[in-house]
Design an enzyme around this catalytic site. Structure first.
Site, PDB file in Angstrom:
ATOM      1  N   ASN A  87      34.067  22.810  34.955  1.00  0.00           N
ATOM      2  CA  ASN A  87      32.846  22.612  35.978  1.00  0.00           C
ATOM      3  C   ASN A  87      31.888  23.542  35.616  1.00  0.00           C
ATOM      4  O   ASN A  87      31.914  24.340  34.760  1.00  0.00           O
ATOM      5  CB  ASN A  87      33.474  22.489  37.296  1.00  0.00           C
ATOM      6  CG  ASN A  87      32.479  21.473  38.185  1.00  0.00           C
ATOM      7  OD1 ASN A  87      31.397  21.423  37.923  1.00  0.00           O
ATOM      8  ND2 ASN A  87      33.166  20.975  38.999  1.00  0.00           N
ATOM      9  N   HIS A 117      37.169  47.795  31.420  1.00  0.00           N
ATOM     10  CA  HIS A 117      36.825  49.158  30.656  1.00  0.00           C
ATOM     11  C   HIS A 117      37.923  50.247  31.025  1.00  0.00           C
ATOM     12  O   HIS A 117      38.743  50.031  31.762  1.00  0.00           O
ATOM     13  CB  HIS A 117      35.271  49.666  31.511  1.00  0.00           C
ATOM     14  CG  HIS A 117      34.382  48.923  31.214  1.00  0.00           C
ATOM     15  ND1 HIS A 117      33.631  48.983  29.853  1.00  0.00           N
ATOM     16  CD2 HIS A 117      33.831  47.735  31.366  1.00  0.00           C
ATOM     17  CE1 HIS A 117      32.634  48.202  29.604  1.00  0.00           C
ATOM     18  NE2 HIS A 117      32.609  47.288  30.553  1.00  0.00           N
ATOM     19  N   ALA A 142      37.694  26.509  42.352  1.00  0.00           N
ATOM     20  CA  ALA A 142      36.010  27.023  42.426  1.00  0.00           C
ATOM     21  C   ALA A 142      35.916  28.533  42.846  1.00  0.00           C
ATOM     22  O   ALA A 142      36.649  28.871  43.697  1.00  0.00           O
ATOM     23  CB  ALA A 142      35.230  26.237  43.508  1.00  0.00           C
ATOM     24  N   ALA A 160      40.781  28.007  45.527  1.00  0.00           N
ATOM     25  CA  ALA A 160      39.274  28.534  45.328  1.00  0.00           C
ATOM     26  C   ALA A 160      39.105  29.867  46.137  1.00  0.00           C
ATOM     27  O   ALA A 160      39.824  30.461  46.818  1.00  0.00           O
ATOM     28  CB  ALA A 160      38.443  27.714  46.259  1.00  0.00           C
ATOM     29  N   LYS A 166      48.084  38.868  38.477  1.00  0.00           N
ATOM     30  CA  LYS A 166      49.323  38.915  37.848  1.00  0.00           C
ATOM     31  C   LYS A 166      49.728  37.459  37.139  1.00  0.00           C
ATOM     32  O   LYS A 166      49.099  36.610  37.925  1.00  0.00           O
ATOM     33  CB  LYS A 166      50.405  39.440  38.853  1.00  0.00           C
ATOM     34  CG  LYS A 166      50.179  40.772  39.422  1.00  0.00           C
ATOM     35  CD  LYS A 166      51.373  41.098  40.489  1.00  0.00           C
ATOM     36  CE  LYS A 166      51.018  42.672  40.922  1.00  0.00           C
ATOM     37  NZ  LYS A 166      51.981  42.909  41.885  1.00  0.00           N
TER      38      LYS A 166
END
Length: 187
Positions: A87, A117, A142, A160, A166
């Site tokens: 989507n 990082h 979403a 959502a 994990k």
């Protein structure tokens, strides 16, 4: 590109100034041009898939459907199966590799992040990576964020706005930040 991904998987850290760091940024800059083009103006799904083939350097099955806009920072380390739906406003940070198997659904604003990082402040501009693997028939809701090194199990659902830190086993629903199992599916 496969050789680059293999080299990345063999090292723990990619540091600023490393030869591989420079190589990555050259490819990233080339990808940015294609991302601008795919997201500029209306395109049929067939046209979108042709752009995805240029971006990934791989053939994409015609059953894949992608809504625009679509973003990826690197592009070359994405592998798609068949009958996938992506989507709007998906973001793939794919340097560490993203594999999406058949029949997967990705909701709007999904972020797949294979890069992190380094914690050490002296090396902070450097990178670590971990592959994301989404198994067959998974549904990613979403606004979900999936972090580096995570596998989403077959048939599993990520609710959502969850953040997945994990691995998710097969046949479960996970939700929350960090995502936790809230239900086992009867399959």
């Amino acid at each position: 590109m496969k050789k680059l991904l293999e080299r990345i998987k063999e090292i723990d850290e990619i540091l600023v100034g490393d030869e591989i760091f420079e190589e990555i940024h050259i490819i990233k800059e080339e990808n940015e041009k294609l991302i601008c083009e795919i997201n500029n103006g209306y395109k049929t799904n067939e046209e979108r898939l042709k752009f995805l083939e240029k971006i990934t350097g791989k053939e994409i099955d015609k059953s894949v459907v992608i809504s625009l806009p679509f973003q990826t920072d690197f592009g070359k380390h994405i592998t798609f199966g068949k009958n996938i739906f992506i989507n709007k406003e998906a973001m793939f940070t794919d340097l560490g590799g993203i594999t999406i198997e058949d029949n997967v659904l990705l909701g709007p604003r999904v972020s797949l992040i294979t890069v992190n990082h380094i914690i050490d402040p002296i090396k902070r501009r450097g990178l670590t990576t971990g592959e994301i693997f989404i198994k067959r028939n998974a549904w990613i809701g979403a606004g979900v964020t999936i972090l580096a090194g995570v596998t989403i199990g077959e048939n599993s659902i990520v609710a959502a706005n969850s953040t997945v830190t994990k691995d998710v086993p097969d046949n479960v629903i996970v939700a929350g930040t960090p995502a936790k199992i809230i239900k086992k599916l009867k399959i």
